[in-house]
Scaffold this active site. Structure first.
Site, short mmCIF file in Angstrom:
data_model
loop_
_atom_site.label_atom_id
_atom_site.label_comp_id
_atom_site.label_asym_id
_atom_site.label_seq_id
_atom_site.Cartn_x
_atom_site.Cartn_y
_atom_site.Cartn_z
N CYS A 148 0.82 -1.22 0.00
CA CYS A 148 0.00 0.00 0.00
C CYS A 148 0.85 1.26 0.00
O CYS A 148 0.35 2.34 -0.32
CB CYS A 148 -0.94 -0.01 1.19
SG CYS A 148 -2.01 -1.45 1.15
N HIS A 155 -3.93 6.81 1.86
CA HIS A 155 -4.23 5.46 1.38
C HIS A 155 -5.65 5.11 1.84
O HIS A 155 -6.06 5.45 2.94
CB HIS A 155 -3.21 4.49 1.97
CG HIS A 155 -3.53 3.06 1.70
ND1 HIS A 155 -3.75 2.59 0.42
CD2 HIS A 155 -3.67 2.00 2.53
CE1 HIS A 155 -4.02 1.30 0.48
NE2 HIS A 155 -3.98 0.90 1.75
N ASN A 167 -10.02 -0.84 -1.41
CA ASN A 167 -8.57 -0.69 -1.24
C ASN A 167 -7.87 -1.28 -2.47
O ASN A 167 -7.82 -2.50 -2.64
CB ASN A 167 -8.15 -1.42 0.04
CG ASN A 167 -6.67 -1.32 0.32
OD1 ASN A 167 -5.89 -0.83 -0.49
ND2 ASN A 167 -6.27 -1.80 1.49
#
Ligand code: UT7
Length: 331
Positions: A111, A252, A282
């Site tokens: 990420c 994020h 995500n």
């Protein structure tokens, strides 16, 4: 001389999957997913690999900048879902877009991949060794999701984006500062059990579903809240920025509650926080470039804006990057 972003674009696959899609497959429901994560829907690619997601974004970015792929010197492709283990997806993307003057590599920062790639690309430009860098961040998470595991299947989506980095004309704009961190003790809480050299694929690893994302959600959640908020706050302090000086937090997109905690620590009101987790889930290395690209396309970024990009993910990896926006507001 600082590296500046001279083009930005993103792409997500067409196929939209809402929370209800999971309801007759696993023991979950729309209400749980919305309230615990902020996710309403995500995109799952029906075919192709991560480079197929990225090619349209790269083509848009090149057109925006008015250059061709032959003008690129370096490709950094940030992903944990490469088309193949080798050759690099950077090489595959290079062929697909026709960037035959560029060298490149994949960067597996999960990420935080895009932030790691952005800083690496900026330093390459600033060193003078390359003129134009393409930094891509994207993942096809649907390729490594166990659709029978309710604790992970509902969290992720497919998508990605890219930026072109070049030398700026002054020191006033660009990638101004960064704090990047890593703690390998986090491996055990978020990883793919098999498929690499430690546990190559066997009938058993496939039967045991070890080629999918494994996550201990609550443990990662606690570390993410602290890690992302701490580093974002530290970056503000180090650059003597108050909440008023920050135009946008671009975090994020793993969980709305992690994003809220980071914004609160920075003293930012919600209208300064970019959130699109509701539409994409995500997308791992894709979240930050998608957010940045949407903000720019919506005409919400002004030249000179201070942007704080922040992430936390597998590794653990985390970080925050201060970008002073260099493009004129999009009309
Ligand atoms: O991007 C990479 C980094 N990753 C992250 O930052 C993710 C961090 N973690 C999280 O975002 C959250 O921990 C999750 C969204 C993964 C989980 O939320 P949570 O509030 O921490 O839930 P939990 O894991 O504590 O689970 C609460 C309950 C459990 O049931 P019991 O034991 O209380 O009966 C889970 O089994 O919710 C259950 N549960 C679900 N229920 C319905 C877990 N997943 C689901 C689901 N639907 N999909």
């Amino acid at each position: 001389m600082k590296a500046v972003i001279t083009a930005i674009a993103h792409n997500v696959p067409d196929n939209v999957v809402d929370n209800h899609w999971f309801e007759d497959k696993i023991d979950t429901n729309d209400e749980w997913i919305r309230t615990r994560t902020g996710i309403v829907e995500r995109h799952f690619a029906s075919e192709g690999g991560v480079t197929d997601i990225l090619v349209p974004a790269v083509e848009r970015a090149l057109a925006q900048r008015g250059i061709t792929a032959m003008d690129l010197d370096l490709i950094i492709l940030c992903t944990v879902t490469p088309d193949r283990i080798f050759p690099s997806s950077a090489a595959i993307l290079q062929r697909k877009i026709g960037a035959l003057n560029a060298w490149g590599f994949d960067l597996a920062g999960a990420c935080s991949g895009f932030l790691y790639g952005l800083v690496t690309g900026a330093k390459m430009v600033e060193s003078g060794s390359v003129k134009r860098v393409l930094v891509c961040g994207g993942d096809k998470m649907s390729a490594i999701l166990n659709m029978e595991d309710r604790t992970t299947a509902v969290l992720f989506g497919d998508g990605g984006g890219c930026v072109i980095l070049e030398a700026g004309e002054s020191d006033d704009y660009g990638v101004v500062d960064s704090i990047l961190r890593m703690d390998g003790n986090g491996e055990q809480f978020l990883y793919q059990k098999a498929g690499g050299s430690l546990n190559p694929p066997t009938i058993e690893t496939v039967t045991n579903r070890e080629h999918f994302v494994y996550q201990e959600g609550q443990t990662v959640f606690k570390s993410a809240v602290k890690g992302m908020a701490d580093v974002s706050y530290e970056l503000m302090e180090r650059n003597k920025l108050t909440a008023d000086d920050v135009a946008w937090l671009i975090p994020h997109q793993a969980n709305l509650r992690i994003i809220d905690a980071t914004a609160a620590r920075m003293g930012l009101s919600k209208d300064k926080v970019m959130v699109n987790i509701d539409r994409y889930g995500n997308t791992t290395a894709g979240t930050i470039p998608i957010c940045l690209s949407e903000l720019y396309a919506q005409g919400k970024l002004n030249k000179g804006d201070n942007l704080v990009l922040a992430s936390f993910g597998a590794g653990y990896t985390w970080g925050a990057v201060l970008v002073r926006w260099s493009l004129e507001k999009k009309q």
